[in-house]
Design a protein around this motif. Structure first.
Motif, PDB file in Angstrom:
ATOM      1  N   UNK A  74       0.799  -1.226   0.000  1.00  0.00           N
ATOM      2  CA  UNK A  74       0.000   0.000   0.000  1.00  0.00           C
ATOM      3  C   UNK A  74       0.835   1.282   0.000  1.00  0.00           C
ATOM      4  N   UNK A  75       1.907   1.305   0.787  1.00  0.00           N
ATOM      5  CA  UNK A  75       2.717   2.523   0.872  1.00  0.00           C
ATOM      6  C   UNK A  75       3.557   2.707  -0.384  1.00  0.00           C
ATOM      7  N   UNK A  76       4.116   1.582  -0.914  1.00  0.00           N
ATOM      8  CA  UNK A  76       5.031   1.685  -2.041  1.00  0.00           C
ATOM      9  C   UNK A  76       4.368   1.364  -3.378  1.00  0.00           C
ATOM     10  N   UNK A  77       3.060   1.497  -3.426  1.00  0.00           N
ATOM     11  CA  UNK A  77       2.344   1.140  -4.650  1.00  0.00           C
ATOM     12  C   UNK A  77       2.327   2.258  -5.680  1.00  0.00           C
ATOM     13  N   UNK A  78       2.402   3.508  -5.234  1.00  0.00           N
ATOM     14  CA  UNK A  78       2.346   4.643  -6.157  1.00  0.00           C
ATOM     15  C   UNK A  78       3.434   5.662  -5.804  1.00  0.00           C
ATOM     16  N   UNK A  79       3.911   6.433  -6.787  1.00  0.00           N
ATOM     17  CA  UNK A  79       4.939   7.446  -6.517  1.00  0.00           C
ATOM     18  C   UNK A  79       4.515   8.467  -5.479  1.00  0.00           C
ATOM     19  N   UNK A  80       3.239   8.848  -5.463  1.00  0.00           N
ATOM     20  CA  UNK A  80       2.770   9.863  -4.511  1.00  0.00           C
ATOM     21  C   UNK A  80       2.938   9.366  -3.074  1.00  0.00           C
ATOM     22  N   UNK A  81       2.543   8.119  -2.822  1.00  0.00           N
ATOM     23  CA  UNK A  81       2.690   7.551  -1.482  1.00  0.00           C
ATOM     24  C   UNK A  81       4.164   7.372  -1.122  1.00  0.00           C
ATOM     25  N   UNK A  82       4.967   7.030  -2.126  1.00  0.00           N
ATOM     26  CA  UNK A  82       6.403   6.875  -1.897  1.00  0.00           C
ATOM     27  C   UNK A  82       7.028   8.205  -1.492  1.00  0.00           C
TER      28      UNK A  82
END
Length: 385
Positions: A74-82
């Motif tokens: 969930x945290x590393x699924x998208x650049x924004x969350x990363x």
């Protein structure tokens, strides 16, 4: 001399390091004018920090695997969350990356782990940095940490990933290479097995006793197969199995020789392992039937989704006798026929199959880099004259 800097992460003997080593050895073999260097950014920053991060990671996946898997998915699924996750220490590591580039002055950088790629993508987007960067992926998917913008080439594990990235990365920057495997593993030396009983490799013992010891204990009364257990550097596992004095189950300590590992693949009738990218890629290259006994949270669970979807592996059921599952599957002509067709399809999707071909891509990109530096130098001289 041209210089390529390889960037895995941490000091764990992970797929990031194995892929980097495989590529470096191929470059040294086929390119006399290129030197390679491998650097772990965290150790370069602070060796004590690297040990702390490694220890925390190992404890997290061992004692709270589901929370790690949730965070990874969930945290590393998208650049924004990363970006949100790395906001506190991003600038610190970016400065260290700039320092590393200044000290090493590479003509090319190859990332075999996502975090260095993430940092380099940021640097190339916000400031002048003409060093070519290549992403070499070591799993059968791409998480949101990997840098996309500013990255000059992407060596992809499979066609599905290429199709997924096609909306955000130009086609000419992507090539399906599979997860790179060392050239020694690619050699075929298949010989008739003089041993009457079939041989099964068991891998994954390096990460702790856990399920693999329970699995091997179940096989102690084996009546059909001989088992070779790859214990890696897990001495307790090796010593425990060795103490059984069971001629049907042979523990093997860490194997550094790829030639020896290739020989084991050649002699194996199947392998029981976890869905780690490099081990699976090696087994796929050797066309050894793959049985999955367990998986680590995060990357391996996601890898398993791809492997099951494309019928490249067989998943073992926990409450069914293991050896019976092996016998039933390997003797099932329909299942094995489908598996062989899946292997064929997987290999057909790979666009660049030989290590020499991969090195030629490196050479072409390096030559463009050298030519550009030469032109820039000539323009600078002309300006001052």
């Amino acid at each position: 001399m041209k210089k390529i800097l390889f960037l895995p992460l941490l000091q764990l003997r992970s797929g990031h390091h194995q892929v980097a080593d495989a590529l470096m050895d191929s470059i040294q073999k086929y390119s006399n004018s290129t030197i390679c260097k491998k650097v772990d950014l965290v150790s370069y920053t602070n060796k004590t920090l690297e040990k702390l991060v490694t220890n925390c990671y190992l404890k997290w996946i061992r004692y709270a695997p589901e929370t790690y898997h949730h965070a990874y998915k969930n945290v590393f699924s998208t650049p924004a969350k990363t970006d949100y996750f790395f906001r506190w220490h991003q600038s610190f590591f970016m400065n260290k990356m700039r320092q590393l580039l200044t000290e090493e002055a590479p003509d090319m950088v190859v990332c075999t782990q996502s975090f260095p790629s993430y940092l380099l993508s940021k640097i190339k987007r916000i400031e002048r940095c003409n060093v070519p960067v290549i992403n070499v992926y070591t799993d059968f998917f791409v998480n949101g940490i990997w840098g996309k913008e500013g990255i000059d080439a992407h060596f992809l594990p499979c066609r599905e990933v290429k199709e997924t990235l096609s909306s955000s990365i130009p086609a000419h920057k992507m090539i399906v290479t599979g997860i790179p495997v060392h050239e020694e593993i690619l050699k075929s030396e298949k010989q008739e097995n003089a041993i009457k009983r079939p041989r099964i490799l068991i891998a994954g013992g390096n990460s702790g006793l856990g399920k693999i010891l329970t699995l091997v204990q179940e096989l102690s009364e084996s009546s059909h197969y001989d088992y070779l257990v790859l214990c890696g550097k897990n001495k307790p596992l090796y010593e425990e199995i060795h103490s059984w004095n069971n001629e049907r189950i042979q523990p093997l300590s860490y194997i550094s020789s790829r030639k020896a590992m290739n020989k084991l693949y050649e002699q194996a009738d199947a392998i029981i392992t976890k869905p780690g990218g490099v081990t699976i890629s090696e087994a796929l290259q050797k066309e050894v039937p793959i049985f999955i006994h367990s998986m680590l949270p995060g990357q391996e669970k996601i890898n398993m989704n791809y492997l099951k979807k494309h019928h490249l592996v067989f998943e073992l059921e926990e409450h069914t006798p293991l050896e019976q599952q092996l016998k039933n599957t390997l003797a099932d002509e329909i299942k094995m026929g489908r598996w062989k067709q899946s292997i064929t399809t997987y290999h057909e999707e790979i666009e660049l199959k030989s290590p020499k071909g991969v090195v030629e891509i490196f050479d072409r990109m390096l030559e463009k880099r050298i030519q550009k530096k030469r032109i820039d130098f000539q323009l600078k001289c002309a300006f001052f004259n």
